[in-house]
Design a protein around this motif. Structure first.
Motif, PDB file in Angstrom:
ATOM      1  N   UNK A   9       0.834  -1.208   0.000  1.00  0.00           N
ATOM      2  CA  UNK A   9       0.000   0.000   0.000  1.00  0.00           C
ATOM      3  C   UNK A   9       0.864   1.252   0.000  1.00  0.00           C
ATOM      4  N   UNK A  10       1.900   1.255   0.827  1.00  0.00           N
ATOM      5  CA  UNK A  10       2.780   2.413   0.929  1.00  0.00           C
ATOM      6  C   UNK A  10       3.487   2.679  -0.395  1.00  0.00           C
ATOM      7  N   UNK A  11       3.979   1.624  -1.028  1.00  0.00           N
ATOM      8  CA  UNK A  11       4.683   1.758  -2.299  1.00  0.00           C
ATOM      9  C   UNK A  11       3.748   2.309  -3.378  1.00  0.00           C
ATOM     10  N   UNK A  12       2.522   1.830  -3.383  1.00  0.00           N
ATOM     11  CA  UNK A  12       1.551   2.296  -4.368  1.00  0.00           C
ATOM     12  C   UNK A  12       1.208   3.765  -4.159  1.00  0.00           C
ATOM     13  N   UNK A  13       1.041   4.166  -2.900  1.00  0.00           N
ATOM     14  CA  UNK A  13       0.697   5.559  -2.612  1.00  0.00           C
ATOM     15  C   UNK A  13       1.843   6.489  -3.008  1.00  0.00           C
ATOM     16  N   UNK A  14       3.065   6.053  -2.805  1.00  0.00           N
ATOM     17  CA  UNK A  14       4.231   6.850  -3.217  1.00  0.00           C
ATOM     18  C   UNK A  14       4.224   7.055  -4.731  1.00  0.00           C
ATOM     19  N   UNK A  15       3.784   6.051  -5.459  1.00  0.00           N
ATOM     20  CA  UNK A  15       3.708   6.153  -6.916  1.00  0.00           C
ATOM     21  C   UNK A  15       2.608   7.131  -7.340  1.00  0.00           C
ATOM     22  N   UNK A  16       1.467   7.071  -6.647  1.00  0.00           N
ATOM     23  CA  UNK A  16       0.340   7.961  -6.962  1.00  0.00           C
ATOM     24  C   UNK A  16       0.706   9.415  -6.684  1.00  0.00           C
ATOM     25  N   UNK A  17       1.533   9.648  -5.654  1.00  0.00           N
ATOM     26  CA  UNK A  17       1.900  11.006  -5.245  1.00  0.00           C
ATOM     27  C   UNK A  17       2.666  11.756  -6.337  1.00  0.00           C
ATOM     28  N   UNK A  18       3.180  11.032  -7.331  1.00  0.00           N
ATOM     29  CA  UNK A  18       3.970  11.648  -8.394  1.00  0.00           C
ATOM     30  C   UNK A  18       3.119  12.221  -9.522  1.00  0.00           C
ATOM     31  N   UNK A  19       1.824  11.899  -9.541  1.00  0.00           N
ATOM     32  CA  UNK A  19       0.999  12.341 -10.663  1.00  0.00           C
ATOM     33  C   UNK A  19       0.098  13.510 -10.272  1.00  0.00           C
ATOM     34  N   UNK A  20      -0.591  14.081 -11.256  1.00  0.00           N
ATOM     35  CA  UNK A  20      -1.447  15.253 -11.055  1.00  0.00           C
ATOM     36  C   UNK A  20      -2.495  14.963  -9.972  1.00  0.00           C
ATOM     37  N   UNK A  21      -2.690  15.882  -9.020  1.00  0.00           N
ATOM     38  CA  UNK A  21      -3.558  15.616  -7.855  1.00  0.00           C
ATOM     39  C   UNK A  21      -4.969  15.157  -8.198  1.00  0.00           C
ATOM     40  N   UNK A  22      -5.600  15.783  -9.184  1.00  0.00           N
ATOM     41  CA  UNK A  22      -6.966  15.396  -9.540  1.00  0.00           C
ATOM     42  C   UNK A  22      -7.044  13.969 -10.048  1.00  0.00           C
ATOM     43  N   UNK A  23      -6.100  13.623 -10.908  1.00  0.00           N
ATOM     44  CA  UNK A  23      -6.021  12.253 -11.412  1.00  0.00           C
ATOM     45  C   UNK A  23      -5.631  11.308 -10.281  1.00  0.00           C
TER      46      UNK A  23
END
Length: 331
Positions: A9-23
């Motif tokens: 979960x932590x690894x996935x959230x770190x990946x999401x944090x790199x993209x545009x906030x709305x997306x």
């Protein structure tokens, strides 16, 4: 070595944090089960059993040293499957799952399609951007991942190609499900480097995949009572209306392939745009009163025994894996 679901979960959230906030908000909505951005164990066990088994096996095989590769391999698969789920939900017009609105129902089809595409991109970037993997390992992992995704796309093509054919060929159904479902389990097996020499991990995971698909297809086809069970009816109705070639019905088509009367009746039901309860009850009664149900049950029993025989080679850890397979209702 131990890989925990929280790490995933932590690894996935770190990946999401790199993209545009709305997306990113949409991606988090699809990936996680709560506002704390975590994945529930029940979700993994139910919808991603191959990852669940991979996590358990990683914690059993102490000689498996490359935990980073396993963790990234699991994360990439979870991202990829999550994107496919979005597209599947749009295609089937599913408004909610497990009391939660689907992403397309909440944000609209166009945004949902884009989010699904983004998840596929993220699944490959997860491998490429991992600093704890050397280039050779990244290339090897990408090759395995791309082969998997290519097979799953082929399987989807065959599923759609055959969806408007009222006849069902059992060998075609087996081939489609091998590409769409079984290869996911084999991909997990191929992530492991160091396993006992007498343990055929790829073969074991293939058997587990076969068993999972057979049991999963049978869930919505359990004996229907005379009184309408809304949940069971709607699940099976949705499968048939979307022209899914589920195994119990495929076994029926195969058994009665030389019977024009049964072929016509089965094909007529499969081509309907509105399914009635009597139609599903006919299919259910026919299945459980024919040789098909016995053949189906024998196939499940043989696969179960093969898996038990294989995991017994883990010696003192046999019970751990066997218990886990029982917990997720695969044995």
């Amino acid at each position: 070595m131990e890989i925990k679901l929280n790490n995933i979960s932590k690894k996935l959230f770190e990946s999401v944090a790199k993209i545009e906030p709305g997306l990113g908000e949409m991606i988090c909505y699809q990936l996680f089960d709560d506002n704390n951005n975590t994945i529930a164990e029940k979700n993994i066990n139910t919808h991603h059993p191959e990852i669940s088994i991979g996590l358990k096996l990683a914690n059993i095989l102490s000689e498996e040293s490359n935990s980073n590769k396993l963790e990234i391999g699991f994360c990439s698969l979870y991202l990829f499957k999550s994107g496919l789920s979005i597209h599947e939900e749009i295609g089937s017009g599913t408004p909610n799952i497990n009391n939660k609105d689907t992403l397309w129902w909440k944000w609209g089809p166009a945004q949902a399609i884009n989010a699904g595409d983004c998840l596929y991109s993220m699944s490959r970037l997860m491998i490429l951007e991992e600093n704890n993997l050397n280039d050779q390992t990244k290339i090897s992992l990408l090759q395995k991942f791309d082969l998997l995704s290519n097979n799953m796309f082929k399987g989807k093509f065959l599923e759609l190609k055959n969806s408007e054919d009222y006849k069902i060929n059992l060998s075609d159904v087996i081939n489609t499900n091998t590409l769409r479902e079984i290869t996911v389990f084999q991909y997990i097996a191929e992530l492991f480097n160091n396993t006992p020499s007498n343990l055929n991990l790829i073969n074991m995971f293939k058997n587990i995949g076969d068993l999972y698909v057979l049991k999963n297809h049978l869930k919505g086809f359990n004996r229907l009572s005379d009184s309408l069970n809304i949940q069971t009816f709607s699940q099976l109705e949705n499968e048939i209306l979307n022209k899914k070639k589920i195994f119990p019905i495929s076994y029926l088509f195969d058994e009665y392939k030389d019977s024009l009367e049964h072929q016509k009746k089965l094909g007529t039901i499969y081509m309907k745009r509105m399914i009635e309860f009597e139609d599903l009850k006919y299919l259910n009664d026919l299945f459980y009163s024919s040789k098909s149900s016995n053949l189906y049950e024998m196939k499940i029993q043989k696969l179960s025994q093969k898996i038990i025989d294989n995991i017994s080679k883990l010696d003192n850890q046999t019970s751990d894996l066997k218990n886990h397979l029982n917990e997720i209702q695969l044995l």
